[in-house]
Design an enzyme around this catalytic site. Structure first.
Site, PDB file in Angstrom:
ATOM      1  N   ALA A  10       0.808  -1.225   0.000  1.00 34.32           N
ATOM      2  CA  ALA A  10       0.000   0.000   0.000  1.00 34.32           C
ATOM      3  C   ALA A  10       0.838   1.270   0.000  1.00 34.32           C
ATOM      4  O   ALA A  10       0.293   2.371   0.060  1.00 34.32           O
ATOM      5  CB  ALA A  10      -0.930  -0.008   1.214  1.00 34.32           C
ATOM      6  N   ARG A  15       9.250   7.592  -4.524  1.00 34.74           N
ATOM      7  CA  ARG A  15      10.573   7.609  -5.162  1.00 34.74           C
ATOM      8  C   ARG A  15      10.556   7.017  -6.569  1.00 34.74           C
ATOM      9  O   ARG A  15      11.463   7.215  -7.346  1.00 34.74           O
ATOM     10  CB  ARG A  15      11.576   6.840  -4.281  1.00 34.74           C
ATOM     11  CG  ARG A  15      11.961   7.592  -3.027  1.00 34.74           C
ATOM     12  CD  ARG A  15      12.732   6.719  -2.054  1.00 34.74           C
ATOM     13  NE  ARG A  15      11.854   5.823  -1.289  1.00 34.74           N
ATOM     14  CZ  ARG A  15      12.276   4.892  -0.457  1.00 34.74           C
ATOM     15  NH1 ARG A  15      13.575   4.702  -0.287  1.00 34.74           N
ATOM     16  NH2 ARG A  15      11.423   4.127   0.205  1.00 34.74           N
ATOM     17  N   GLU A 151      15.839   2.879  11.553  1.00 32.40           N
ATOM     18  CA  GLU A 151      15.773   3.307  10.153  1.00 32.40           C
ATOM     19  C   GLU A 151      16.949   4.219   9.825  1.00 32.40           C
ATOM     20  O   GLU A 151      17.411   4.987  10.674  1.00 32.40           O
ATOM     21  CB  GLU A 151      14.447   4.033   9.881  1.00 32.40           C
ATOM     22  CG  GLU A 151      13.247   3.110   9.870  1.00 32.40           C
ATOM     23  CD  GLU A 151      13.427   1.917   8.951  1.00 32.40           C
ATOM     24  OE1 GLU A 151      13.644   2.116   7.743  1.00 32.40           O
ATOM     25  OE2 GLU A 151      13.380   0.774   9.437  1.00 32.40           O
TER      26      GLU A 151
HETATM   27  C1  UD1 Z   1      11.488  -0.778   4.992  1.00 30.29           C
HETATM   28  C2  UD1 Z   1      11.917  -1.020   6.447  1.00 30.29           C
HETATM   29  C3  UD1 Z   1      13.431  -1.035   6.540  1.00 30.29           C
HETATM   30  C4  UD1 Z   1      13.983  -2.105   5.596  1.00 30.29           C
HETATM   31  C5  UD1 Z   1      13.468  -1.894   4.168  1.00 30.29           C
HETATM   32  C6  UD1 Z   1      13.835  -3.082   3.307  1.00 30.29           C
HETATM   33  C7  UD1 Z   1      10.217  -0.030   7.925  1.00 30.29           C
HETATM   34  C8  UD1 Z   1       9.868   1.124   8.777  1.00 30.29           C
HETATM   35  N1  UD1 Z   1      11.394   0.029   7.308  1.00 30.29           N
HETATM   36  O1  UD1 Z   1      11.907   0.535   4.621  1.00 30.29           O
HETATM   37  O2  UD1 Z   1      13.838  -1.342   7.852  1.00 30.29           O
HETATM   38  O3  UD1 Z   1      15.398  -2.064   5.613  1.00 30.29           O
HETATM   39  O4  UD1 Z   1      12.030  -1.782   4.157  1.00 30.29           O
HETATM   40  O5  UD1 Z   1      13.420  -2.914   1.956  1.00 30.29           O
HETATM   41  O6  UD1 Z   1       9.446  -0.957   7.841  1.00 30.29           O
HETATM   42  N2  UD1 Z   1       3.792   0.017   2.788  1.00 30.29           N
HETATM   43  C9  UD1 Z   1       2.442  -0.088   3.043  1.00 30.29           C
HETATM   44  N3  UD1 Z   1       1.838   0.909   3.750  1.00 30.29           N
HETATM   45  C10 UD1 Z   1       2.507   1.987   4.236  1.00 30.29           C
HETATM   46  C11 UD1 Z   1       3.897   2.085   3.987  1.00 30.29           C
HETATM   47  C12 UD1 Z   1       4.512   1.068   3.263  1.00 30.29           C
HETATM   48  O7  UD1 Z   1       1.786  -1.033   2.622  1.00 30.29           O
HETATM   49  O8  UD1 Z   1       1.867   2.847   4.859  1.00 30.29           O
HETATM   50  C13 UD1 Z   1       4.441  -1.062   2.010  1.00 30.29           C
HETATM   51  C14 UD1 Z   1       5.123  -0.595   0.707  1.00 30.29           C
HETATM   52  O9  UD1 Z   1       4.241  -0.707  -0.424  1.00 30.29           O
HETATM   53  C15 UD1 Z   1       6.287  -1.539   0.585  1.00 30.29           C
HETATM   54  C16 UD1 Z   1       6.617  -1.941   2.019  1.00 30.29           C
HETATM   55  O10 UD1 Z   1       5.472  -1.615   2.798  1.00 30.29           O
HETATM   56  O11 UD1 Z   1       5.935  -2.689  -0.158  1.00 30.29           O
HETATM   57  C17 UD1 Z   1       7.849  -1.221   2.565  1.00 30.29           C
HETATM   58  O12 UD1 Z   1       7.636   0.175   2.584  1.00 30.29           O
HETATM   59  P1  UD1 Z   1       8.756   1.206   2.160  1.00 30.29           P
HETATM   60  O13 UD1 Z   1       8.200   2.579   2.274  1.00 30.29           O
HETATM   61  O14 UD1 Z   1       9.325   0.802   0.847  1.00 30.29           O
HETATM   62  O15 UD1 Z   1       9.834   0.995   3.325  1.00 30.29           O
HETATM   63  P2  UD1 Z   1      11.394   1.296   3.279  1.00 30.29           P
HETATM   64  O16 UD1 Z   1      11.629   2.730   3.506  1.00 30.29           O
HETATM   65  O17 UD1 Z   1      11.970   0.673   2.076  1.00 30.29           O
HETATM   66 CA    CA Z   2      11.110  -0.455   0.287  1.00 34.25          CA
END
Ligand code: UD1
Ligand code: CA
Length: 451
Positions: A10, A15, A151
């Site tokens: 979600a 980016r 993070e």
């Molecule tokens: C996240 C991790 C980080 C890890 C990295 C690995 C957290 C806080 N951080 O960071 O520790 O090293 O992934 O790739 O978890 N998503 C939702 N709803 C939201 C936000 C995100 O469904 O409200 C989903 C995104 O679509 C994605 C995943 O969760 O598939 C990860 O979210 P993203 O924002 O990419 O996290 P990172 O900053 O990459």
């Molecule tokens: Ca990610």
């Protein structure tokens, strides 16, 4: 006891700078999310939940009814995403996968399940040692296991030095997850609810948290940017190409060859540079494909040679030659020992064995028998402005150069059609059809012009 798998999909995809969610961007013909959904099936999850945003409800249409979908109303972070699914989880274990981490291997997840059980963990993290950990959450260890995930944005200078990072894949006890997920707070640089803060909460309550390190950094590449998308494509390309080379297929300059996961190739096939093999393509033994060939959902028989051509949803027989510069479009079936040459387009047609269509010809909506010779520049006139109609050319026919075959019509066995004929009626067996005006020659014409 249920094995739940949550797939987070979600996120806002800021980016990626794209209209569509990053999880729907494709790597070798398959979306990032589709890789993760397949993985969830492969590890025998009892229930799979996909967390989607309200803008991306079309994900439900793409992936069908066998998954559960939970809408995360606002994108408040990975912790909030898991919280929105928590009420639907039955007790057992919950595995969290990220829809934007597609290169993960099934074995790593199975190892994580074993690690979780053998260590008696309440929360297990899949981690990787990274050469460049920029952007990822850092694993902070202590004597008891893992005490926190910090993070990148929130890390101190000292924590930034840590190279062991969180892959995002977590496995935990579902009861504890449901109990503690409500305790997350947005006290971080991004003001989000971080799923990773569960680590500290679990530890504070005396539960066991540990991380299992895998060696292969490429498994956890996250598709947040177009550069990472390209990186994931390279990883998958290498995996698939290595597999085929280990199974008897020669790839010449594999970096330039793209083979989708769904393709099948028999041993002793040689593939030349610049070739794309897509969909349900099957290539039989002793074929030579390329350079610069695209095959999409095409069956190719034994010993066939295809050079600089595009073939889509077609079937090609044994020992046939295609190309260079041939375009074969959907619903075409080409027989054995055929020769389909340069600048020939074939659409929705069948071509019998031994037939030659060597150059500069359009065959549309036609059924050609065996051992036919189609001359240069023949056009099957299949469209009258309203209807597409079919023509039939029977075995052993000779179509002279530059003939037009105006559909619908039939040329029977062994007939000849003279060069330059525009054919508008059927030709009986063994006959000659000739339809062109006689040439008039005016001798000495040039000299008379000045008179
Ligand atoms: C996240 C991790 C980080 C890890 C990295 C690995 C957290 C806080 N951080 O960071 O520790 O090293 O992934 O790739 O978890 N998503 C939702 N709803 C939201 C936000 C995100 O469904 O409200 C989903 C995104 O679509 C994605 C995943 O969760 O598939 C990860 O979210 P993203 O924002 O990419 O996290 P990172 O900053 O990459
Ligand atoms: Ca990610």
């Amino acid at each position: 006891m249920k094995r739940n798998t949550l797939i987070l999909a979600a996120g806002k995809s800021t980016r990626m700078k794209s209209k569509k969610s990053k999880v729907l961007h494709e790597i070798l013909g398959k979306s990032s999310l589709a890789y993760v959904v397949d993985l969830a099936h492969d590890i025998d999850s009892d229930e799979i939940f996909v967390i989607v945003s309200p803008q991306e409800e079309n994900i439900q249409l793409l992936f069908g009814e066998e998954l559960n979908y939970v809408t995360q109303l606002q994108q408040l972070g990975t912790g909030d995403a898991v919280a929105s699914a928590a009420p639907f989880l039955e007790d057992g274990t919950t595995l969290v996968l990220y829809g934007d981490v597609p290169c993960l291997r099934q074995e790593s997840l199975l190892d994580l399940f074993d690690f979780h059980e053998e260590q008696g963990n309440d929360l297990s993290i899949l981690s990787v040692e990274m050469k460049d950990p920029t952007g990822y959450g850092r694993i902070v260890r202590d004597a008891l296991g893992v005490m926190a995930i910090v993070e990148h944005r929130d890390a101190s200078e000292e924590q930034c030095e840590i190279r062991e990072i969180n892959s995002g894949i977590l496995l935990m006890n579902t009861e504890l997850l449901k109990m503690y997920i409500t305790e997350l707070t947005p006290s971080n640089v991004q003001g989000e609810l971080y799923l990773t803060d569960l680590v500290e909460i679990f530890r504070r309550a005396g539960h066991k948290v540990d991380a299992m390190r895998i060696d292969e950094e490429e498994q956890i590449v996250g598709i947040n940017t177009r550069r990472q998308l390209a990186e994931a494509t390279r990883i998958m390309q290498q995996r698939v190409n290595t597999y085929w080379m280990e199974n008897g297929v020669t790839l010449i300059n594999p970096d330039t060859i793209f083979i989708e996961e769904s393709v099948e190739i028999e041993p002793d096939v040689v593939i030349w540079p610049g070739t794309f093999l897509k969909g349900e393509t099957h290539i039989s033994t002793d074929c030579e494909i390329g350079p610069e060939v695209t095959l999409d959902s095409t069956f190719v028989g034994v010993g066939t040679r295809i050079l600089r051509s595009t073939v889509m949803q077609a079937e090609i027989g044994d020992n046939t030659q295609v190309g260079p510069y041939t375009y074969i479009r959907p619903n075409s079936v080409i027989g054995d020992n055929c020769r389909i040459g340069d600048f020939v387009e074939i659409k929705n047609s069948s071509v019998g064995s031994g037939t030659k269509v060597s150059h500069l010809t359009y065959v549309g909506d036609a059924d050609l028998g065996e051992d036919i010779n189609v001359g240069c520049g023949v056009v099957f006139v299949n469209y009258d402005g309203k209807l597409k109609q079919r023509s039939v050319i029977e075995d052993g026919v000779f179509l002279g150069c530059n003939t037009n075959i105006v559909a619908p019509l039939k040329v029977e066995t062994g007939a000849y059609v003279a060069a330059g004929t525009t054919l508008t009626e059927d030709v009986p067996k063994d006959s000659l059809a000739i339809g062109r005006s006689r040439v008039t020659i005016k001798t000495n014409w040039r000299n008379k012009q000045g008179e």
